[in-house]
Design a protein around this motif. Structure first.
Motif, short mmCIF file in Angstrom:
data_model
loop_
_atom_site.label_atom_id
_atom_site.label_comp_id
_atom_site.label_asym_id
_atom_site.label_seq_id
_atom_site.Cartn_x
_atom_site.Cartn_y
_atom_site.Cartn_z
N SER A 141 0.82 -1.22 0.00
CA SER A 141 0.00 0.00 0.00
C SER A 141 0.84 1.26 0.00
N THR A 142 2.07 1.17 0.49
CA THR A 142 2.97 2.33 0.47
C THR A 142 4.05 2.22 -0.60
N ASN A 143 4.05 1.12 -1.35
CA ASN A 143 5.13 0.85 -2.31
C ASN A 143 6.47 1.02 -1.61
N ALA A 194 -1.34 3.22 -3.19
CA ALA A 194 -2.53 4.05 -2.98
C ALA A 194 -2.93 4.16 -1.51
N GLU A 195 -2.24 3.45 -0.64
CA GLU A 195 -2.44 3.54 0.81
C GLU A 195 -3.88 3.24 1.22
N GLY A 196 -4.51 2.30 0.52
CA GLY A 196 -5.85 1.88 0.90
C GLY A 196 -6.95 2.86 0.56
N THR A 197 -6.66 3.85 -0.28
CA THR A 197 -7.68 4.84 -0.63
C THR A 197 -8.53 4.39 -1.82
N LEU A 198 -8.09 3.37 -2.54
CA LEU A 198 -8.83 2.90 -3.72
C LEU A 198 -9.38 1.49 -3.54
N ALA A 424 9.70 9.45 -1.46
CA ALA A 424 10.46 8.37 -2.09
C ALA A 424 9.91 6.99 -1.75
N GLU A 425 9.68 6.72 -0.44
CA GLU A 425 9.28 5.36 -0.07
C GLU A 425 8.36 5.28 1.13
#
Length: 470
Positions: A141-143, A194-198, A424-425
């Protein structure tokens, strides 16, 4: 039935935590972000996640997914929201040795996946300091990046397939193990980062790689970052891209680390300004099997390269790990970075990416601007030098929001002038929302809002994160 009663009927009353039972989920690792969720939900299957989202979507209730709580940007703040933990989705369904893939649930802890792959002489190459608690769902979710991006790429590059539950409760099956698939829009990569937004990631198919047979690990000190980059490029060329880590720890980081960890040893007898942790990995027998003299070729090659740089006056000092204990001590110094950055007083922390040849310019340009804002501020930097990712922390002399905001903007200015990225991450969460508003291309922001509105029209998925309101 109330909303929580309906959810309890699906997942079990003991999987709906409220009050004191929910408290352990309410604060992240840094301690900077706390909330009081309406309830913490612990579903055990993707279908249970789907039923929860159907109920929440019908009532317009916010749902915030949470994994190992190792994030740094407040992305799991869930005030009066339903916090959905993926910790029970923790099954490693398959290690496919022939296909070199792992099929895992979102709640699998990274170190557990490492162990499962190693049992088959394979690796899942993503690694970071929080590997003992970080979960696959949060990493996707955070890549997430970590220390081995230079060789293996970020999490997005290590993922082949996903299972995602959308806001309306539909389960989107993208669980492919294909390395090539041009069948339409790349929805997998849209969900990653997308950090759980999609949507809420519930499972993934991940790439595995052959386990290196030997490592050459060293701490080196060089006169400048230019010399460090030249050494990096030379090692990459000579090893066929075998450099797995190239980590920059300047004197400020080493000094702070020694202060916070008094039992730690300094990397060298004398202090140096530019200190680099290098790790080169050997996969092939020719580089890993000891030769007639008893030396491992990959270590021998690193020693020879460093000797050449010493003769040229481009190396000040070097220590090569002679055993696993020494290697682990070198890595611990680097992996203590979270404690160095977040437990040293009032701080401003940033996570930026720059072209490799502009990293020295970043330091030179930024320091006078920060001193102009707060003359008594101090700085600590640690960087994944091989991929241009700098973690910069300013310890401010007073807890003044105006001063702290000005320092964030100073970092943003320098990054923008150097053609870099402000993230960046670590992701965006809430801590970088204003930076997104100020620095992200406005057309790109509008496109993000349109995608969010299409996939989550009621805005229930992790609201207030990643994408700033218009």
């Amino acid at each position: 039935m109330s909303e929580l009663e309906k959810i309890a009927a699906v997942i079990g009353q003991d999987r709906v935590l409220t009050g004191a039972a929910a408290a352990p989920y309410s604060t992240d690792w840094t301690g900077a972000y706390s909330c009081t969720p309406r309830a913490v939900l612990r579903p055990g299957t993707a279908q249970e996640v789907a039923e929860i989202l159907k109920i929440a979507n019908a009532t317009g209730t916010a749902v915030v997914p949470v994994s190992g709580q190792t994030g740094l940007t407040g992305a799991t703040l869930a005030e009066d929201a339903l916090m959905l933990s993926v910790d029970r989705l923790n099954t490693i369904s398959e290690i496919n040795v022939a296909g070199r893939t792992a099929t895992v649930g979102a709640g699998v802890i990274l170190s557990n996946l490492h162990d499962a792959a190693e049992a088959h002489n394979l690796i899942f190459p993503l690694t970071l300091g929080a590997r003992g608690s970080a979960m696959i769902g949060g990493l996707l979710s955070t890549n997430a990046g970590g220390s081995n991006v230079i060789r293996y790429g970020s999490t997005r590059g290590l993922c082949l397939g996903l299972e995602v539950v959308l806001a309306d409760g539909q389960i989107m099956n993208l669980m492919s193990a294909l390395h090539k698939d041009n069948s339409g829009l790349d929805l997998r990569n849209l969900m990653i980062g997308a950090e759980g937004t999609l949507g809420i990631i519930t499972a993934a198919v991940l790439k595995l790689r052959p386990k290196p047979q030997a490592y050459a690990t060293a701490m080196v000190a060089v006169p400048s970052l230019g010399d460090a980059l030249d050494l990096l490029h030379r090692l990459q060329d000579e090893t066929g891209g075998g450099v797995e880590a190239f980590e920059y720890m300047p004197r400020s980081y080493i000094d702070t680390h020694l202060r916070l960890f008094p039992d730690a040893r300094p990397p060298f007898e004398e202090p140096h300004d530019v200190n680099i942790l290098i790790e080169v990995a050997a996969v092939m027998n020719r580089d890993a099997v000891p030769n007639d003299s008893g030396k491992t070729p990959v270590v021998d090659h690193l020693e020879a390269t460093l000797a050449t740089y010493l003769e040229e006056g481009r190396l000040l000092d070097a220590v090569i790990a002679q055993n696993e204990a020494q290697r682990s001590a070198m890595w611990k110094r680097r992996e203590d970075a979270g404690h160095v950055a977040f437990f040293g007083g009032t701080y401003v922390n940033t996570d930026v990416a720059l072209p490799l040849d502009r990293i020295a310019d970043f330091e030179t340009m930024l320091t006078p601007r920060l001193k102009a804002i707060d003359p008594d501020a101090t700085e600590v930097i640690v960087a994944h030098l091989g991929d241009g990712n700098i973690h910069h922390t300013s310890y401010v002399s007073r807890n003044d929001p105006a001063v702290m905001d000005a320092m964030v903007e100073a970092v943003e200015d320098v990054v923008q002038e150097l053609g870099g990225s402000f993230s960046a991450e670590h992701g965006i969460g809430v801590s970088k929302l204003e930076t997104m508003r100020r620095r992200k291309d406005p057309v790109a922001l509008d496109a993000m809002r349109a995608i969010k509105a299409a996939l989550d029209p009621k805005g229930i998925l992790n609201p207030g994160k990643v994408i700033p309101a218009p």
